[in-house]
Design an enzyme around this catalytic site. Structure first.
Site, PDB file in Angstrom:
ATOM      1  N   PRO A   2       0.160  -1.052  -0.201  1.00  0.00           N
ATOM      2  CA  PRO A   2      -0.214  -0.321  -0.154  1.00  0.00           C
ATOM      3  C   PRO A   2       0.949   1.202  -0.042  1.00  0.00           C
ATOM      4  CG  PRO A   2       0.129  -0.722   2.189  1.00  0.00           C
ATOM      5  CD  PRO A   2       1.269  -1.632   0.912  1.00  0.00           C
ATOM      6  N   PRO A  36       2.954  -6.879   0.933  1.00  0.00           N
ATOM      7  CA  PRO A  36       4.045  -6.716   1.756  1.00  0.00           C
ATOM      8  C   PRO A  36       4.945  -5.909   1.958  1.00  0.00           C
ATOM      9  CG  PRO A  36       3.405  -6.776  -0.645  1.00  0.00           C
ATOM     10  CD  PRO A  36       2.002  -7.014  -0.003  1.00  0.00           C
ATOM     11  N   ARG A  41       5.086   2.305   0.845  1.00  0.00           N
ATOM     12  CA  ARG A  41       5.098   3.506   0.601  1.00  0.00           C
ATOM     13  C   ARG A  41       4.633   4.438   1.015  1.00  0.00           C
ATOM     14  NH1 ARG A  41       5.580   4.195  -5.684  1.00  0.00           N
ATOM     15  NH2 ARG A  41       5.866   1.622  -5.969  1.00  0.00           N
ATOM     16  N   ARG A  72      -8.203  -7.805  -1.836  1.00  0.00           N
ATOM     17  CA  ARG A  72      -7.941  -8.334  -0.124  1.00  0.00           C
ATOM     18  C   ARG A  72     -10.237  -8.354   0.247  1.00  0.00           C
ATOM     19  NH1 ARG A  72      -3.868  -4.740  -1.873  1.00  0.00           N
ATOM     20  NH2 ARG A  72      -1.690  -6.307  -0.842  1.00  0.00           N
TER      21      ARG A  72
END
Length: 126
Positions: A2, A36, A41, A72
């Protein structure tokens, strides 16, 4: 993904240290197992031109946007959104205890067909 993007009023600049917030947000989303580390960032954008409510000089705002990739489930997205907003409000508490500030947050799920990225950081964490 994200990506955390903060935009905030210039009158808050001297009161904010974003690195602890970014660390807390990164640590949390990675801990879910759904995001991950190599794709996370964060950035903050200081806004010099703004108006809050009736324009009083002391009023400020801070908006956090979270962009995530598609796929998701809603339960995870809701849990993440609630925890992120809680983390944000806790981090802002010293400021809101002394000033009037509008705090907002939204999560956006990006369309998988219209989102493109190239990231050579992921292999470092594989």
């Amino acid at each position: 993904m994200p990506h955390f993007v903060v935009d905030y009023s210039d009158n808050l600049h001297e009161l904010l240290d974003f690195q602890p917030l970014f660390k807390a947000l990164h640590d949390y989303v990675v801990s879910t197992g759904a995001f991950p580390i190599g794709g996370v960032r964060s950035r903050a954008i200081r806004c010099y031109d703004y108006r809050v409510a009736d324009g009083r000089e002391g009023f400020g705002y801070l908006n956090l946007s979270l962009k995530i990739g598609h796929g998701r489930d809603m339960a995870l997205k809701q849990a993440v959104a609630e925890r992120v907003f809680e983390t944000l409000c806790d981090w802002m508490q010293p400021v809101t205890a002394e000033r009037y500030v509008q705090i907002s947050f939204e999560m956006t799920e990006l369309d998988p067909v219209l989102k493109f990225n190239k990231n050579n950081i992921h292999p470092l964490f594989a």
